[in-house]
Design an enzyme around this catalytic site. Structure first.
Site, PDB file in Angstrom:
ATOM      1  N   GLY A  33      -2.974   4.317   2.910  1.00 51.26           N
ATOM      2  CA  GLY A  33      -2.605   5.645   2.183  1.00 51.26           C
ATOM      3  C   GLY A  33      -3.574   6.827   2.419  1.00 51.26           C
ATOM      4  O   GLY A  33      -4.097   6.990   3.421  1.00 51.26           O
ATOM      5  N   VAL A  34      -3.593   7.647   1.398  1.00 48.42           N
ATOM      6  CA  VAL A  34      -4.566   8.790   1.146  1.00 48.42           C
ATOM      7  C   VAL A  34      -6.047   8.378   1.370  1.00 48.42           C
ATOM      8  O   VAL A  34      -6.686   9.199   2.191  1.00 48.42           O
ATOM      9  CB  VAL A  34      -4.548   9.523   0.169  1.00 48.42           C
ATOM     10  CG1 VAL A  34      -5.017   8.873  -1.106  1.00 48.42           C
ATOM     11  CG2 VAL A  34      -5.065  10.790   0.283  1.00 48.42           C
ATOM     12  N   ASP A  35      -6.496   7.126   1.108  1.00 45.89           N
ATOM     13  CA  ASP A  35      -7.849   6.716   1.323  1.00 45.89           C
ATOM     14  C   ASP A  35      -8.020   6.727   2.450  1.00 45.89           C
ATOM     15  O   ASP A  35      -8.972   7.213   3.320  1.00 45.89           O
ATOM     16  CB  ASP A  35      -8.140   5.508   0.549  1.00 45.89           C
ATOM     17  CG  ASP A  35      -9.422   4.846   0.390  1.00 45.89           C
ATOM     18  OD1 ASP A  35     -10.190   5.552   0.527  1.00 45.89           O
ATOM     19  OD2 ASP A  35      -9.321   3.762  -0.010  1.00 45.89           O
ATOM     20  N   THR A 123       0.532   6.354  -7.149  1.00 45.70           N
ATOM     21  CA  THR A 123       1.853   6.347  -6.949  1.00 45.70           C
ATOM     22  C   THR A 123       2.188   5.622  -5.571  1.00 45.70           C
ATOM     23  O   THR A 123       3.497   5.489  -5.505  1.00 45.70           O
ATOM     24  CB  THR A 123       2.770   7.701  -6.977  1.00 45.70           C
ATOM     25  OG1 THR A 123       1.954   8.535  -5.944  1.00 45.70           O
ATOM     26  CG2 THR A 123       2.299   8.355  -8.486  1.00 45.70           C
TER      27      THR A 123
END
Length: 179
Positions: A33-35, A123
């Protein structure tokens, strides 16, 4: 809702701010994800500093935040915060998620950050209900900004259209309640 809060539909790794917040995992070694996107875009300098933090304190507990360089990102810093995994709401998840925002903003104040960008913490694979997460994020940030004038702009950067529309609607609801 505070006028210093803005919602953006886009990629947090491209936002020009003093600090971007990474929805990290407790190992601080990157992930999905964003990580993963932040680590890929920022380059090896971010991971190198995360490893130093791990060696010193053994990772980052849920709800806490740590600071590293932003590497190649168009920011000065990355604040890594570990959101809670949703387990039905009975394991203090709402408080822990609010702490992610509070502790990231406290790091911003401590490091003279004027502009900060948040992703939609917890989320994705952590399955925090999006509507509840948006409400917690917006209320926590608004309460912090009431107490602190140093931060000039807080961006919520929504990668997907669902979160973007949700945040816009929640801001309108909060304005209507306050108005």
């Amino acid at each position: 809702m505070d006028e210093r809060v803005e919602v953006i539909h886009g990629d947090i790794t491209k936002v020009e701010v003093d600090a971007i917040v990474n929805a990290a995992n407790s190992s601080l070694l990157g992930g999905g994800g964003v990580d993963g996107a932040i680590h890929r875009a920022g380059g090896p300098a971010i991971l190198a500093e995360c490893i130093k933090i791990r060696e010193k304190q053994g990772g980052c507990p849920t709800g806490e935040a740590v600071i590293t360089t932003a590497g190649r990102l168009p920011a000065k810093y990355v604040f890594h915060t570990v959101g809670p995994v949703w387990r039905g709401g009975e394991k203090d998840e709402p408080r822990l998620l609010a702490n992610c925002y509070r502790n990231s903003l406290a790091l911003a104040v401590k490091n003279a950050v004027k502009t900060i960008a948040f992703p939609n913490i917890s989320t994705g694979v952590y399955r925090f209900p999006k509507e509840l997460a948006a409400e917690i994020a917006l209320k926590t940030v608004a309460a912090f900004l009431q107490e602190n004038q140093q931060i000039k702009k807080v961006y919520f950067v929504c990668f997907d259209g669902e979160n973007y529309e949700l945040y816009l609607r929640k801001i309108d609801e909060l304005k209507a309640r306050a108005g």
